[in-house]
Design a protein around this motif. Structure first.
Motif, PDB file in Angstrom:
ATOM      1  N   GLY A 250     -25.394   7.983 -25.536  1.00  0.00           N
ATOM      2  CA  GLY A 250     -26.555   8.444 -24.784  1.00  0.00           C
ATOM      3  C   GLY A 250     -26.594   8.055 -23.326  1.00  0.00           C
ATOM      4  N   CYS A 251     -25.735   7.121 -22.910  1.00  0.00           N
ATOM      5  CA  CYS A 251     -25.643   6.768 -21.487  1.00  0.00           C
ATOM      6  C   CYS A 251     -24.270   6.145 -21.230  1.00  0.00           C
ATOM      7  N   ASP A 252     -23.899   6.050 -19.965  1.00  0.00           N
ATOM      8  CA  ASP A 252     -22.585   5.496 -19.613  1.00  0.00           C
ATOM      9  C   ASP A 252     -22.448   4.044 -20.050  1.00  0.00           C
ATOM     10  N   GLU A 253     -23.528   3.277 -19.888  1.00  0.00           N
ATOM     11  CA  GLU A 253     -23.448   1.851 -20.212  1.00  0.00           C
ATOM     12  C   GLU A 253     -23.149   1.639 -21.695  1.00  0.00           C
ATOM     13  N   SER A 254     -23.836   2.385 -22.555  1.00  0.00           N
ATOM     14  CA  SER A 254     -23.560   2.241 -23.987  1.00  0.00           C
ATOM     15  C   SER A 254     -22.191   2.812 -24.337  1.00  0.00           C
ATOM     16  N   ALA A 255     -21.715   3.812 -23.595  1.00  0.00           N
ATOM     17  CA  ALA A 255     -20.371   4.356 -23.823  1.00  0.00           C
ATOM     18  C   ALA A 255     -19.315   3.288 -23.594  1.00  0.00           C
ATOM     19  N   LEU A 256     -19.518   2.448 -22.572  1.00  0.00           N
ATOM     20  CA  LEU A 256     -18.574   1.355 -22.332  1.00  0.00           C
ATOM     21  C   LEU A 256     -18.614   0.337 -23.463  1.00  0.00           C
ATOM     22  N   GLY A 257     -19.792   0.149 -24.066  1.00  0.00           N
ATOM     23  CA  GLY A 257     -19.873  -0.719 -25.238  1.00  0.00           C
ATOM     24  C   GLY A 257     -19.072  -0.150 -26.396  1.00  0.00           C
ATOM     25  N   VAL A 258     -19.130   1.169 -26.556  1.00  0.00           N
ATOM     26  CA  VAL A 258     -18.335   1.842 -27.606  1.00  0.00           C
ATOM     27  C   VAL A 258     -16.853   1.654 -27.328  1.00  0.00           C
TER      28      VAL A 258
END
Length: 344
Positions: A250-258
């Motif tokens: 849902g956002c770039d920051e959480s994508a980096l967590g993934v």
């Protein structure tokens, strides 16, 4: 929500305190030649009467005009993009920008009064929870225009807001992954009740349904738009008996967590897992590999909010209380054809 109360004057406060208007003026201006007990009494009565200093007459915007931009949480790369857009727009029209973090507001009247006393021409709130009726009434009473950027919840009908086409963004992100042959696609979003999250989720589901691809319940998860949530939710779906081959975050920051959750499991991006984010912050461009994402025009949203706030402050009528700017798919190296994956 206009108020029927008459605005208090210096004479009103002076009469209540039993002092001269000049003494009240000294207290307002921070003069030291006022007895502490008198100062305390006058300050108390100023608050009680909700006194608001009149704005100086102006023929047009000058350097001393300011707009306050308030965030609900600590700053992030998302916040930085908004701030840059707001500051640039303010510089174009000679208006200063004050950035603050808004915590709990216990006394809405004092909060609104302090903003006006500080010389604010308008207030811009970013990704804020729904403002209460008391807070909106307090802003209305002091005639301080409000614009909300990217509201988490549908704002009051009379509140002006600026957002983006979240549904279209969610649709485009998922269609991109489907076009690469992925069918096991998960969506890891933000707060379940957030309007922007619901729109992105609905866009994801619409794309999946259009292709006749079922969505297992475990493939959609909500949390917050933060790195840690991406890390935890990413770990949860990657540990499923049949994990996804692609994830829309849902956002770039959480994508980096993934991404980090995938690396911890020995997965390569995009060979073993394709990932799409949302926002197109600087973080997306600096990721390794660079992140495919949905560009949300954050700087432009900040600029529109400033210009709209100034129009409201000038008493102009606006065409719409809600404006949505277009999103755009930005393809980078974090997505690849599913045939490249050994996990199909």
């Amino acid at each position: 929500m206009p108020s029927s109360r008459r605005r208090a004057t210096l004479a009103t406060v002076a009469a209540s305190a039993g002092v001269s208007v000049a003494t009240v003026s000294k207290v307002l201006n921070g003069r030291s030649d006022v007895a502490p007990t008198t100062r305390s009494l006058v300050q108390s009565l100023l608050r009680e009467h909700d006194y608001i200093a009149p704005s100086p007459r102006r023929d047009g915007p000058v350097a001393t005009d300011t707009i306050e931009v308030q965030f609900d949480d600590d700053f992030s790369t998302y916040s930085t993009e908004i701030i840059q857009g707001v500051v640039a727009a303010g510089a174009e029209v000679g208006v200063g920008i004050v950035v603050s973090v808004r915590k709990k507001i216990d006394h809405p009247a004092a909060w609104a009064r302090d903003l006006v006393a500080a010389g604010r021409r308008a207030l811009i709130c970013v990704t804020c929870d729904q403002l209460t009726t008391r807070q909106l009434a307090a802003l209305s009473r002091v005639q301080l225009p409000l614009v909300v950027i990217d509201p988490l919840h549908l704002p009051h009908a009379g509140v002006t807001s600026v957002g983006s086409t979240n549904f279209a963004g969610g649709l485009a992100a998922t269609q991109h992954l489907l076009s690469l042959g992925h069918r096991r696609i998960a969506y890891l979003g933000g707060q379940a009740t957030a309007t922007c999250n619901q729109a992105r989720l609905h866009g994801y589901r619409a794309a999946m349904e259009a292709e006749g691809v079922p969505v297992p319940p475990a493939y959609t998860r909500s949390g917050h738009f933060r790195y840690q949530d991406g890390l935890e939710c990413g770990a949860a779906v990657l540990d499923l008996p049949e994990p996804p081959t692609a994830i829309f975050a849902g956002c770039d920051e959480s994508a980096l967590g993934v991404m980090e959750a995938a690396r911890a499991r020995g997965l390569r991006i995009p060979q073993d897992l394709s990932i799409v984010g949302f926002d197109d912050t600087q973080m997306a461009r600096m990721a390794s590999p660079p992140l495919t994402t949905i560009r949300q025009p954050l700087r432009e949203m900040g600029g529109v909010a400033v210009r709209t706030a100034l129009r409201l402050a000038a008493g102009e009528k606006i065409d719409s209380h809600h404006v949505e700017l277009a999103t755009e798919l930005i393809v980078r190296a974090s997505t690849a054809d599913v045939t490249c994956s050994k996990r199909t």
